[in-house]
Design a protein around this motif. Structure first.
Motif, short mmCIF file in Angstrom:
data_model
loop_
_atom_site.label_atom_id
_atom_site.label_comp_id
_atom_site.label_asym_id
_atom_site.label_seq_id
_atom_site.Cartn_x
_atom_site.Cartn_y
_atom_site.Cartn_z
N ASP A 131 47.16 3.40 -4.06
CA ASP A 131 46.84 1.97 -4.20
C ASP A 131 45.38 1.77 -4.61
O ASP A 131 45.07 0.96 -5.50
N ALA A 132 44.49 2.50 -3.95
CA ALA A 132 43.06 2.28 -4.16
C ALA A 132 42.55 2.85 -5.48
O ALA A 132 41.46 2.49 -5.92
N GLU A 133 43.31 3.73 -6.10
CA GLU A 133 42.85 4.34 -7.35
C GLU A 133 43.08 3.44 -8.56
O GLU A 133 42.61 3.75 -9.65
N TYR A 134 43.80 2.34 -8.39
CA TYR A 134 43.93 1.37 -9.48
C TYR A 134 42.62 0.59 -9.58
O TYR A 134 42.30 -0.22 -8.71
N LYS A 135 41.87 0.86 -10.63
CA LYS A 135 40.54 0.28 -10.74
C LYS A 135 40.55 -1.25 -10.73
O LYS A 135 39.69 -1.87 -10.08
N PRO A 136 41.48 -1.92 -11.43
CA PRO A 136 41.49 -3.39 -11.33
C PRO A 136 41.68 -3.88 -9.89
O PRO A 136 41.05 -4.85 -9.48
N ALA A 137 42.54 -3.19 -9.13
CA ALA A 137 42.75 -3.58 -7.73
C ALA A 137 41.48 -3.35 -6.92
O ALA A 137 41.12 -4.15 -6.05
N GLY A 138 40.78 -2.25 -7.22
CA GLY A 138 39.54 -1.97 -6.51
C GLY A 138 38.46 -3.00 -6.80
O GLY A 138 37.72 -3.42 -5.90
N LEU A 139 38.37 -3.43 -8.05
CA LEU A 139 37.38 -4.45 -8.41
C LEU A 139 37.69 -5.78 -7.73
O LEU A 139 36.77 -6.46 -7.22
N ALA A 140 38.96 -6.15 -7.70
CA ALA A 140 39.34 -7.40 -7.04
C ALA A 140 39.05 -7.33 -5.54
O ALA A 140 38.55 -8.30 -4.95
N ALA A 141 39.35 -6.19 -4.93
CA ALA A 141 39.08 -6.03 -3.50
C ALA A 141 37.58 -6.05 -3.23
O ALA A 141 37.14 -6.56 -2.19
N ALA A 142 36.79 -5.51 -4.14
CA ALA A 142 35.34 -5.49 -3.96
C ALA A 142 34.76 -6.90 -3.98
O ALA A 142 33.88 -7.24 -3.19
N VAL A 143 35.26 -7.73 -4.89
CA VAL A 143 34.82 -9.13 -4.92
C VAL A 143 35.17 -9.83 -3.62
O VAL A 143 34.34 -10.53 -3.01
N ALA A 144 36.41 -9.63 -3.17
CA ALA A 144 36.85 -10.28 -1.93
C ALA A 144 36.06 -9.79 -0.72
O ALA A 144 35.85 -10.54 0.24
N ALA A 145 35.62 -8.51 -0.76
CA ALA A 145 34.88 -7.95 0.38
C ALA A 145 33.43 -8.44 0.43
O ALA A 145 32.78 -8.30 1.47
N GLY A 146 32.94 -9.00 -0.67
CA GLY A 146 31.59 -9.54 -0.67
C GLY A 146 30.55 -8.72 -1.40
O GLY A 146 29.34 -9.00 -1.30
N PHE A 147 30.97 -7.70 -2.15
CA PHE A 147 30.02 -6.90 -2.93
C PHE A 147 29.48 -7.72 -4.11
O PHE A 147 30.12 -8.68 -4.58
N THR A 148 28.34 -7.30 -4.63
CA THR A 148 27.82 -7.81 -5.90
C THR A 148 28.27 -6.87 -7.01
O THR A 148 28.06 -5.65 -6.92
N LEU A 149 28.91 -7.42 -8.05
CA LEU A 149 29.43 -6.62 -9.15
C LEU A 149 28.81 -7.09 -10.47
O LEU A 149 28.49 -8.27 -10.62
N PHE A 173 31.07 1.37 -21.47
CA PHE A 173 32.50 1.60 -21.40
C PHE A 173 32.74 2.74 -20.42
O PHE A 173 31.99 3.73 -20.40
N LYS A 174 33.78 2.60 -19.60
CA LYS A 174 34.18 3.72 -18.75
C LYS A 174 35.69 3.71 -18.60
O LYS A 174 36.33 2.65 -18.70
N PRO A 175 36.30 4.89 -18.40
CA PRO A 175 37.76 4.95 -18.29
C PRO A 175 38.27 4.21 -17.06
O PRO A 175 37.63 4.20 -16.01
N ILE A 176 39.43 3.61 -17.22
CA ILE A 176 40.07 2.94 -16.07
C ILE A 176 40.63 3.98 -15.10
O ILE A 176 40.60 3.81 -13.89
N SER A 177 41.15 5.06 -15.66
CA SER A 177 41.59 6.20 -14.86
C SER A 177 40.81 7.40 -15.35
O SER A 177 40.71 7.63 -16.56
N VAL A 178 40.22 8.15 -14.44
CA VAL A 178 39.33 9.24 -14.84
C VAL A 178 40.14 10.50 -15.14
O VAL A 178 40.69 11.12 -14.23
N PRO A 179 40.24 10.88 -16.41
CA PRO A 179 40.98 12.11 -16.74
C PRO A 179 40.11 13.33 -16.52
O PRO A 179 38.94 13.37 -16.95
N LEU A 180 40.65 14.33 -15.85
CA LEU A 180 39.94 15.59 -15.63
C LEU A 180 40.58 16.66 -16.50
O LEU A 180 41.81 16.75 -16.58
#
Length: 325
Positions: A131-149, A173-180
């Motif tokens: 769940d947490a590795e979805y970057k859009p979900a992480g960004l939305a959660a960060a805003v809700a948590a009170g971080f500065t983005l 630019f950065k990847p949405i999913s980090v390919p290794l």
């Protein structure tokens, strides 16, 4: 009815007699079970046939569908694998399909067991990591948590990307999913890169891209949260993406500002995580700008140069989990 009962039936032509073979061996008449003949009218037959056919067809169709899908996959994986190996010159694409099929069996079999252990402390639970590795979900959660983005755009529309870059440049630019991937046996990844509007072409429409305003930073901060313990480390590298050259780093332990700590706790609670590796950009005014949180982030390389007891903290977390359960 017995056959003789039909002799005097005025409508016997409209009746059908059904008999079943004896159940058991005919050589042992005492043990054999004989079914009585059954008298039915044509209307009864039609109705029974229709009702039974509908029911049985539905059951049969579902059973066949499941069985065919399962057998088809297994037969294909094993047969393709056998043919590829016996050929002496296996087709790479074919072997990849076979291995992927087998990998999925392990993932949903063994993986399903490991994600269902009762009373177990996970650091972190695989489903929560997903769940947490979805970057859009992480960004939305960060805003809700009170971080500065920093201003952020996720898009595959070239014109929208150009407009964002013109408005918020300099931007990255950065990847949405980090390919290794491996190069000469060494792990590689796609680095964060500065990008301008004139570099955007129509190929961007092929998939989603993430753009952010570049933060004017003086250093980076990696904060590793392990249970109740927090370890913040300032990373001075002079690089846009500090991951590209670890040899440039100097490390300094920091105290996490209370407002950032509260936001991190809210973020972890949102995804039900007990561990998180947070990345921040540190500005010259001392502001911590949220970049991302990796639910499976690396941390051990920072312990020797800083002396921070992160290994002990993880051991304490796991031991406390065992005691609690």
């Amino acid at each position: 009815m017995q056959a003789e009962e039909l002799v005097n039936d005025p409508s016997r032509e409209a009746c059908v007699e059904l008999t079943l073979d004896p159940l058991g061996s005919m050589s042992d008449l005492d043990a054999a079970i004989f079914a009585e003949p059954l008298r039915m009218t044509p209307a009864d037959l039609v109705r029974l046939q229709l009702e039974s056919s509908l029911t049985l067809d539905a059951i049969r169709a579902e059973a066949i569908r499941v069985e065919i899908a399962w057998q088809r996959d297994l037969r294909r994986w094993y047969e393709e694998g056998r043919v590829a190996v016996e050929s002496g010159e296996p087709e790479v694409a074919l072997l990849v399909r076979v291995l992927e099929g087998l990998r999925r069996q392990v993932l949903y079999g063994l993986g399903g067991v490991l994600t269902s252990l009762p009373g177990c402390l996970y650091v972190n639970h695989p489903n929560r990591i997903g769940d947490a590795e979805y970057k859009p979900a992480g960004l939305a959660a960060a805003v809700a948590a009170g971080f500065t983005l920093p201003p952020t755009l996720i898009t595959n529309v070239p014109d929208d990307a150009r407009a964002f870059l013109k408005q918020h440049g300099p931007a990255i630019f950065k990847p949405i999913s980090v390919p290794l991937y491996l190069v000469d046996g060494k792990a590689q990844t796609v680095p964060v890169t500065e990008v301008t509007a004139d570099e955007i072409d129509e190929s961007l429409a092929g998939t989603m891209h993430l753009f952010q305003r570049r933060v004017d930073k003086v250093a980076d901060v990696r904060v590793t949260v392990i249970g109740e313990q927090i370890f913040a480390v300032r990373i001075d590298s002079g690089l846009l993406d500090w991951r590209t050259d670890y040899g440039t780093h100097t490390y300094t332990p920091l105290v996490t500002p209370p407002v950032v700590e509260r936001a991190m706790r809210a973020y972890l609670e949102h995804f039900r995580l007990v561990f998180g590796a947070f990345d921040f950009a540190l500005t010259d005014s001392g502001e911590w700008i949220f970049i991302e949180c990796n639910p499976s982030g690396q941390w051990a390389w920072m312990e020797p140069p800083t002396g921070l007891p992160m290994t002990a903290a993880l051991a304490d977390l796991l031991e406390g989990g065992l005691r609690a359960h």
